[in-house]
Write a protein that holds these residues in place. Structure first.
Motif, short mmCIF file in Angstrom:
data_model
loop_
_atom_site.label_atom_id
_atom_site.label_comp_id
_atom_site.label_asym_id
_atom_site.label_seq_id
_atom_site.Cartn_x
_atom_site.Cartn_y
_atom_site.Cartn_z
N ILE A 131 1.34 4.29 -2.90
CA ILE A 131 1.21 5.73 -2.63
C ILE A 131 2.46 6.47 -3.08
O ILE A 131 2.39 7.58 -3.62
N ALA A 132 3.62 5.83 -2.91
CA ALA A 132 4.88 6.46 -3.31
C ALA A 132 5.13 6.39 -4.81
O ALA A 132 6.12 6.95 -5.30
N GLY A 133 4.25 5.70 -5.52
CA GLY A 133 4.42 5.61 -6.98
C GLY A 133 5.44 4.56 -7.39
O GLY A 133 6.00 4.61 -8.49
N LEU A 134 5.68 3.57 -6.54
CA LEU A 134 6.69 2.55 -6.84
C LEU A 134 6.09 1.25 -7.34
O LEU A 134 6.82 0.30 -7.60
N GLU A 135 4.77 1.20 -7.43
CA GLU A 135 4.12 -0.07 -7.74
C GLU A 135 2.89 0.20 -8.61
O GLU A 135 2.21 1.20 -8.42
N LEU A 141 0.83 -1.20 0.00
CA LEU A 141 0.00 0.00 0.00
C LEU A 141 0.88 1.27 0.00
O LEU A 141 0.64 2.19 -0.79
N LEU A 142 1.90 1.30 0.84
CA LEU A 142 2.78 2.48 0.87
C LEU A 142 3.54 2.63 -0.45
O LEU A 142 3.71 3.75 -0.95
N LEU A 176 4.68 12.06 4.79
CA LEU A 176 5.73 11.15 5.26
C LEU A 176 5.13 9.75 5.40
O LEU A 176 4.12 9.57 6.07
N LEU A 177 5.76 8.79 4.74
CA LEU A 177 5.31 7.40 4.82
C LEU A 177 6.24 6.63 5.74
O LEU A 177 7.46 6.66 5.56
N LEU A 178 5.68 5.98 6.72
CA LEU A 178 6.48 5.27 7.72
C LEU A 178 6.12 3.79 7.71
O LEU A 178 4.98 3.43 8.05
N LEU A 181 1.38 5.95 8.70
CA LEU A 181 2.18 4.89 9.33
C LEU A 181 1.52 3.56 9.04
O LEU A 181 0.29 3.46 9.11
N VAL A 182 2.29 2.55 8.69
CA VAL A 182 1.75 1.19 8.68
C VAL A 182 2.49 0.37 9.73
O VAL A 182 3.70 0.49 9.88
#
Ligand SMILES: Nc1ncnc2c1ncn2[C@@H]1O[C@H](COP(=O)(O)OP(=O)(O)OP(=O)(O)O)[C@@H](O)[C@H]1O
Ligand SMILES: [Mg+2]
Length: 221
Positions: free
Chosen positions: A48-52, A44-45, A135-137, A169-170
């Motif tokens: 959101i970061a555009g990596l997948e 999921l993160l 910020l993704l944690l 945060l996850v």
């Protein structure tokens, strides 16, 4: 809204990982996805970061993103300063962030010379250097001992408040969820679906633990 996600689905081949994820988050909001291990949190993160790749709608109203990865990502043959220089060119900014996290005295150390907790602080510094709007944690505390973990959580809370950063945060840790967010969305076992939502102010740790035991069954650790 800084982020709005609708009908998000993700599979790796025949393995379904995310199912109909829908949520939105306001600028400055602090949200936690609390999910059991292997349910799809990192995926999921990464989306959101555009990596997948994914199917569904991901509407982003931000440009600058900070990401603290689940596994250490510092470059071992670069010093703390060089690791930060790698993402942000501005020396004044690097110095400001290092000072604000009490790291300035360690700027010429190599990551291997520093503890796990210090490495995570440098990862935090690296994420802040880009002046992120969001910020993704990804479970950034899981390898830290308890004392260092709470210090880092306090530092992150202070930084995101000062800098007005939106955070996602996850984690699978109830205490972390409560201490770092104003909303908690509970994910199911894989494929991850949002199965419940709580306002952090309206619940406590014991209530949340009971809910999670009900929802995750033997996946609760
Ligand atoms: N690139 C990939 N190719 C194939 N399967 C993948 C890939 N990335 C993740 N998976 C699988 O997707 C599922 C969800 O993985 P993900 O890392 O998102 O879960 P997670 O909730 O972050 O897990 P953990 O609690 O272990 O961190 C897992 O079964 C994982 O093996
Ligand atoms: Mg993960």
């Amino acid at each position: 809204m800084i982020l709005k996600i609708e009908n998000l689905n993700k599979s790796f081949g025949s393995l379904k990982v995310l199912e109909n994820i829908e949520f939105k988050i306001k600028r400055g909001g602090k949200i936690t996805f609390l999910g059991p291990s292997g349910c799809g949190k990192t995926t999921l993160l990464r989306i959101i970061a555009g990596l997948e790749k994914y199917s569904g709608k991901v509407k982003k109203s931000f440009k600058k993103i900070g990401y603290i990865f689940q596994e250490p990502r510092l470059i071992p043959w670069k010093t703390v300063y060089e690791n930060l220089k790698f993402v942000g060119k501005d020396d004044r900014k690097i110095k400001e962030v290092l000072i604000s996290l009490d790291l300035f005295q360690f700027k010429d150390y190599y990551p291997a010379k520093l503890s796990g907790g210090m490495n995570q602080r440098i990862n935090l510094a690296r994420a802040l250097i880009v002046e992120p709007e969001i910020l993704l944690l990804d479970e950034p505390f899981s390898s830290l001992d308890i004392h260092i973990k709470w210090k880092l959580i306090n530092d992150i809370n202070a930084q995101i408040k000062n800098r007005k950063i939106t955070t996602i945060l996850v984690t699978h840790d109830i205490k972390e969820a409560i201490s770092l967010s104003d909303r908690i969305l509970i994910l199911s076992n894989r494929p991850a679906k949002i199965i419940k939502e709580f306002i952090t102010n309206e619940i406590n740790e014991f209530f949340l633990e009971k809910e999670v035991i009900k929802l995750w069954g033997d996946k609760y650790v």
